[in-house]
Design an enzyme around this catalytic site. Structure first.
Site, short mmCIF file in Angstrom:
data_model
loop_
_atom_site.label_atom_id
_atom_site.label_comp_id
_atom_site.label_asym_id
_atom_site.label_seq_id
_atom_site.Cartn_x
_atom_site.Cartn_y
_atom_site.Cartn_z
CB CYS A 73 -3.30 -0.12 0.18
SG CYS A 73 -5.01 0.41 -0.08
CB CYS A 223 -10.34 -3.83 1.13
SG CYS A 223 -8.70 -4.40 1.66
#
Length: 277
Positions: A73, A223
């Site tokens: 991530c 993101c």
């Protein structure tokens, strides 16, 4: 259990030091489900767990808000680095982080007073090979392919940027459209392990906008791996230069593409406290 809550351009996380807590993966999965709940707990897009590593300076273990483990991530990595640096778990400004997507080299940029300004992370090279994404197709790469989703056709490009990502170019953003087609593309039969979906608008050669429907999380304000994947695809298709600003609803990061791809952006501490778990 002590925690910090941080965000990277609106993508928020709960970070804990799990080096000596003895918890199993299933316990962390349950913990993520519990503490990421926005109505019944602290609330976040994911859970960051600090672990010792035999191959790097530190290990990042990451769980989505639905309890699933994710390999990487991007925004989470920056927040993880802010957490371990500010808590003196790692004392150098440059260090390596062990993730399921490989070892990531990071640089913490600070002011003269030692305050963290931003964090630059090595996002790796990425891959367009469908076998690595993975995808259920006989095509070696899936670039600018037309796919019928629900009631309309999309032109899609997919790649692995630590985790699977699919890029869809749009002229304008419509949250209702993203919430309708995002989960449909995420769960499309083409993606046996699902995919993150990035709706991308190219503003010019140096600036793009990205809205992401994140696998295991839903619509997010930002993101990091998705913004990186969007930049790589835009450059590959000659829509942009190798360095660009990528902006989501939550803010902007800078992407630089070379032999590897680097992302530079903020990691902001929101609060700290103790979890009753």
């Amino acid at each position: 259990m002590k925690f910090w809550k941080l965000h990277g351009i609106g993508n928020d996380f709960i970070a804990i030091d799990g080096r000596n807590d003895g918890k199993s993966p299933s316990e962390y999965s349950s913990l993520a489900l519990q503490v990421c709940n926005r109505r019944m707990s602290v609330g976040a897009d994911g859970l960051l767990v600090v672990k010792n590593s035999n191959v790097a300076d530190i290990e990042m273990v990451y769980y989505n808000s639905d309890g699933s483990r994710a390999a990487m991530c991007g925004n989470g990595l920056r927040c993880f680095c802010r957490f371990v640096y500010d808590n003196h778990i790692v004392n150098e400004r440059e260090f390596d982080v062990d993730t399921l997507a490989g070892i990531k080299h990071v640089t913490v940029n600070t002011s003269d007073l030692g305050d963290v300004i931003n964090i630059k992370v090595d996002m790796g090279e990425g891959s367009f090979k469908t076998s690595k994404i993975p995808m259920a197709t006989d095509k070696e790469k899936f670039i600018e392919e037309k796919v019928h989703i629900l009631d309309r056709d999309f032109t899609m490009t997919s790649m692995l940027m630590g985790v699977p990502h699919t890029i869809v170019f749009v002229d304008e953003f419509d949250l209702e459209m993203i919430e309708k087609y995002g989960p449909a593309i995420e769960n499309c039969d083409l993606f046996p392990e699902k995919t993150n979906v990035n709706f991308v608008k190219v503003r010019d050669q140096y600036n793009i906008n990205v809205y992401t429907w994140e696998r295991g999380c839903g619509y997010t304000l930002g993101c990091g791996t998705g913004m990186t994947a969007a930049a790589v695809v835009c450059n590959y298709l000659e829509k942009t230069e190798k360095s660009m600003n990528v902006t989501s609803k939550g803010g902007t990061v800078k992407i630089d593409i070379g032999d590897k791809v680097f992302m530079t952006g903020p990691a902001v501490k929101i609060c700290e406290g103790y979890l009753e778990v």
